[in-house]
Design an enzyme around this catalytic site. Structure first.
Site, PDB file in Angstrom:
ATOM      1  N   ASN A   1      47.606  43.920  43.693  1.00  0.00           N
ATOM      2  CA  ASN A   1      46.480  43.918  44.640  1.00  0.00           C
ATOM      3  C   ASN A   1      46.895  44.305  46.054  1.00  0.00           C
ATOM      4  OD1 ASN A   1      44.490  43.451  42.809  1.00  0.00           O
ATOM      5  ND2 ASN A   1      44.672  41.229  42.925  1.00  0.00           N
TER       6      ASN A   1
ATOM      7  N   SER B   1      44.020  36.013  42.753  1.00  0.00           N
ATOM      8  CA  SER B   1      44.400  37.411  42.987  1.00  0.00           C
ATOM      9  C   SER B   1      45.226  37.562  44.246  1.00  0.00           C
ATOM     10  CB  SER B   1      43.148  38.264  43.163  1.00  0.00           C
ATOM     11  OG  SER B   1      42.340  38.194  42.042  1.00  0.00           O
TER      12      SER B   1
ATOM     13  N   GLU C   1      51.040  39.078  36.157  1.00  0.00           N
ATOM     14  CA  GLU C   1      51.976  38.820  37.257  1.00  0.00           C
ATOM     15  C   GLU C   1      52.272  37.317  37.257  1.00  0.00           C
ATOM     16  OE1 GLU C   1      51.036  42.169  40.665  1.00  0.00           O
ATOM     17  OE2 GLU C   1      49.768  40.396  40.635  1.00  0.00           O
TER      18      GLU C   1
ATOM     19  N   HIS D   1      48.707  35.625  36.873  1.00  0.00           N
ATOM     20  CA  HIS D   1      47.647  36.546  37.297  1.00  0.00           C
ATOM     21  C   HIS D   1      47.399  37.605  36.234  1.00  0.00           C
ATOM     22  CE1 HIS D   1      46.165  39.769  40.327  1.00  0.00           C
ATOM     23  NE2 HIS D   1      45.163  39.047  39.900  1.00  0.00           N
TER      24      HIS D   1
HETATM   25  N1  LIG Z   1      37.737  40.111  38.640  1.00  0.00           N
HETATM   26  C1  LIG Z   1      38.971  40.532  38.480  1.00  0.00           C
HETATM   27  O1  LIG Z   1      39.232  41.699  38.161  1.00  0.00           O
HETATM   28  C2  LIG Z   1      40.115  39.565  38.657  1.00  0.00           C
HETATM   29  C3  LIG Z   1      41.390  39.950  38.204  1.00  0.00           C
HETATM   30  C4  LIG Z   1      42.447  39.034  38.318  1.00  0.00           C
HETATM   31  C5  LIG Z   1      42.221  37.794  38.893  1.00  0.00           C
HETATM   32  N2  LIG Z   1      40.975  37.457  39.338  1.00  0.00           N
HETATM   33  C6  LIG Z   1      40.809  36.126  39.913  1.00  0.00           C
HETATM   34  O2  LIG Z   1      40.233  35.272  38.905  1.00  0.00           O
HETATM   35  C7  LIG Z   1      39.428  34.275  39.522  1.00  0.00           C
HETATM   36  C8  LIG Z   1      38.030  34.339  38.923  1.00  0.00           C
HETATM   37  O3  LIG Z   1      37.491  35.634  39.120  1.00  0.00           O
HETATM   38  P1  LIG Z   1      36.308  36.201  38.197  1.00  0.00           P
HETATM   39  O4  LIG Z   1      36.299  37.678  38.383  1.00  0.00           O
HETATM   40  O5  LIG Z   1      36.377  35.608  36.836  1.00  0.00           O
HETATM   41  O6  LIG Z   1      35.038  35.589  38.972  1.00  0.00           O
HETATM   42  P2  LIG Z   1      33.613  35.163  38.368  1.00  0.00           P
HETATM   43  O7  LIG Z   1      32.691  35.109  39.539  1.00  0.00           O
HETATM   44  O8  LIG Z   1      33.259  36.015  37.191  1.00  0.00           O
HETATM   45  O9  LIG Z   1      33.883  33.689  37.791  1.00  0.00           O
HETATM   46  C9  LIG Z   1      34.196  32.590  38.586  1.00  0.00           C
HETATM   47  C10 LIG Z   1      33.818  31.356  37.800  1.00  0.00           C
HETATM   48  O10 LIG Z   1      34.288  30.200  38.517  1.00  0.00           O
HETATM   49  C11 LIG Z   1      33.327  29.213  38.316  1.00  0.00           C
HETATM   50  N3  LIG Z   1      33.467  28.103  39.261  1.00  0.00           N
HETATM   51  C12 LIG Z   1      33.060  28.037  40.543  1.00  0.00           C
HETATM   52  N4  LIG Z   1      33.334  26.800  41.033  1.00  0.00           N
HETATM   53  C13 LIG Z   1      33.943  26.100  40.043  1.00  0.00           C
HETATM   54  C14 LIG Z   1      34.439  24.774  39.927  1.00  0.00           C
HETATM   55  N5  LIG Z   1      34.377  23.909  40.931  1.00  0.00           N
HETATM   56  N6  LIG Z   1      34.979  24.377  38.750  1.00  0.00           N
HETATM   57  C15 LIG Z   1      35.047  25.238  37.708  1.00  0.00           C
HETATM   58  N7  LIG Z   1      34.576  26.494  37.760  1.00  0.00           N
HETATM   59  C16 LIG Z   1      34.033  26.925  38.912  1.00  0.00           C
HETATM   60  C17 LIG Z   1      32.001  29.966  38.457  1.00  0.00           C
HETATM   61  O11 LIG Z   1      30.894  29.212  37.976  1.00  0.00           O
HETATM   62  C18 LIG Z   1      32.297  31.214  37.648  1.00  0.00           C
HETATM   63  O12 LIG Z   1      31.977  31.023  36.273  1.00  0.00           O
HETATM   64  C19 LIG Z   1      39.490  34.539  41.034  1.00  0.00           C
HETATM   65  O13 LIG Z   1      40.522  33.765  41.589  1.00  0.00           O
HETATM   66  C20 LIG Z   1      39.846  36.021  41.089  1.00  0.00           C
HETATM   67  O14 LIG Z   1      40.484  36.387  42.292  1.00  0.00           O
HETATM   68  C21 LIG Z   1      39.912  38.309  39.219  1.00  0.00           C
END
Ligand SMILES: NC(=O)c1ccc[n+]([C@@H]2O[C@H](COP(=O)([O-])OP(=O)(O)OC[C@H]3O[C@@H](n4cnc5c(N)ncnc54)[C@H](O)[C@@H]3O)[C@@H](O)[C@H]2O)c1
Length: 285
Positions: free
Chosen positions: A191, A120, A153, A141
């Site tokens: 963001n 993000s 993005e 993204h």
């Molecule tokens: N939540 C949102 O609205 C959103 C939107 C766009 C982008 N993002 C980005 O997406 C990414 C994930 O966010 P999310 O909301 O899905 O978080 P989340 O907490 O739901 O999921 C993160 C996942 O990563 C896994 N993980 C941790 N360490 C790991 C590893 N070493 N190998 C593989 N998997 C691993 C965790 O077990 C978990 O399942 C982040 O970079 C976040 O900034 C989030």
């Protein structure tokens, strides 16, 4: 044509599952991985449950749901990605974690494979520098919930090649998304604008300016936002919101990006929003 026949998604959390579902729905094979084999399996189970919910509401045919699930294979480790044409990383928003992952992805993915991050806010250039193929590394993204939100993005790092960008733009369109290109600057487009607003809502709540419900109602009714800022922060995940604010503050260096102390306290308490059942609002019912 995008020419991706097999795509790995790393991280089976809310974003990884949504990305895997959208890719599988476009008829492309997906390998879904997380930190443990169980977490990857649980990710697929959550996708299946969500699709069954759509079938019940007559928004999806049962055979379509089966087809999507059949296109997703949970894999036990990163070594299983060696045949994939593209890897999309969607693990937690933590630079050290992503750098370590990209070092490993570079090692296990075939040399011509592209590596994308769903970060993000973190620098694509920095992430790409952890690999021996920075020309093949790009930001892709997505937005939450991925199967619904149209925007992707597409972020070029300093070394990202034209062909990598073109292929990712084509793939985004094949997934039914509308891509917008951004240079590699903290928070990219959405963001950089959205998170300071969500953070400001946390300040308002902490200062007692209005209740959480009233802050959200005010922005919904006064600005026609479909969700209030606190509900949206809960939906994104308060840990993710805090991580993004910290990146904006560190990279852009201005006091206006300081994370709200209340946001820090909620994250410290483990109240991360919808995904943990409690954030600014309660989701346990
Ligand atoms: N939540 C949102 O609205 C959103 C939107 C766009 C982008 N993002 C980005 O997406 C990414 C994930 O966010 P999310 O909301 O899905 O978080 P989340 O907490 O739901 O999921 C993160 C996942 O990563 C896994 N993980 C941790 N360490 C790991 C590893 N070493 N190998 C593989 N998997 C691993 C965790 O077990 C978990 O399942 C982040 O970079 C976040 O900034 C989030």
């Amino acid at each position: 044509m995008h020419n991706f026949s097999s795509i790995a998604v790393i991280g089976a959390g809310q974003m990884g599952c949504g990305i895997a579902q959208s890719i599988a729905a476009a008829g492309i094979e997906v390998k879904l991985s997380d930190a443990t084999p169980d977490l990857a399996q649980q990710g697929l189970a959550r996708i299946h449950l969500r699709l069954l919910g759509q079938v019940e509401k007559h928004k999806l045919q049962p055979e379509e749901a089966d087809h999507i699930v059949a296109n997703i294979t949970p894999v036990p480790s990163l070594e299983s990605i060696h045949n994939c044409d593209l890897v999309i990383e969607a693990a937690s928003e933590d630079l050290a974690l992503k750098l370590e992952l990209f070092r490993k992805l570079d090692q296990y993915a075939k040399p011509e494979a592209l590596l994308a991050s769903n970060t993000s806010s973190l620098s694509i250039t920095t992430i790409a520098a952890a690999t021996r193929r920075p020309q093949n590394v790009i930001g892709m993204h997505f937005f939450n919930p991925v199967p619904v939100m149209e925007l992707v993005e597409v972020i070029r790092g300093l070394a990202t090649s034209d062909i990598t960008q073109t292929r990712i733009l084509r793939l985004s369109e094949a997934l039914g998304k509308k891509p917008v290109c951004s240079v590699d600057k903290a928070g990219f487009v959405v963001n950089r604008i959205l998170l300071p607003m969500l953070n400001e809502a946390c300040f308002l709540l902490d200062e007692g300016v209005a209740s959480a419900t009233d802050i959200d109602s005010a922005m919904q009714l006064g600005c026609a936002h479909p969700m209030g800022p606190l509900a949206l922060a809960d939906f994104i995940g308060l840990d993710t919101c805090l991580a993004i604010m910290e990146v904006l503050q560190k990279e852009l260096g201005e006091v206006k990006y300081r994370p709200a102390p209340l946001l820090r306290r909620y994250v410290a308490a483990g109240w991360l929003g919808k995904k943990t059942g409690r954030g600014f609002f309660d989701y346990n019912d």
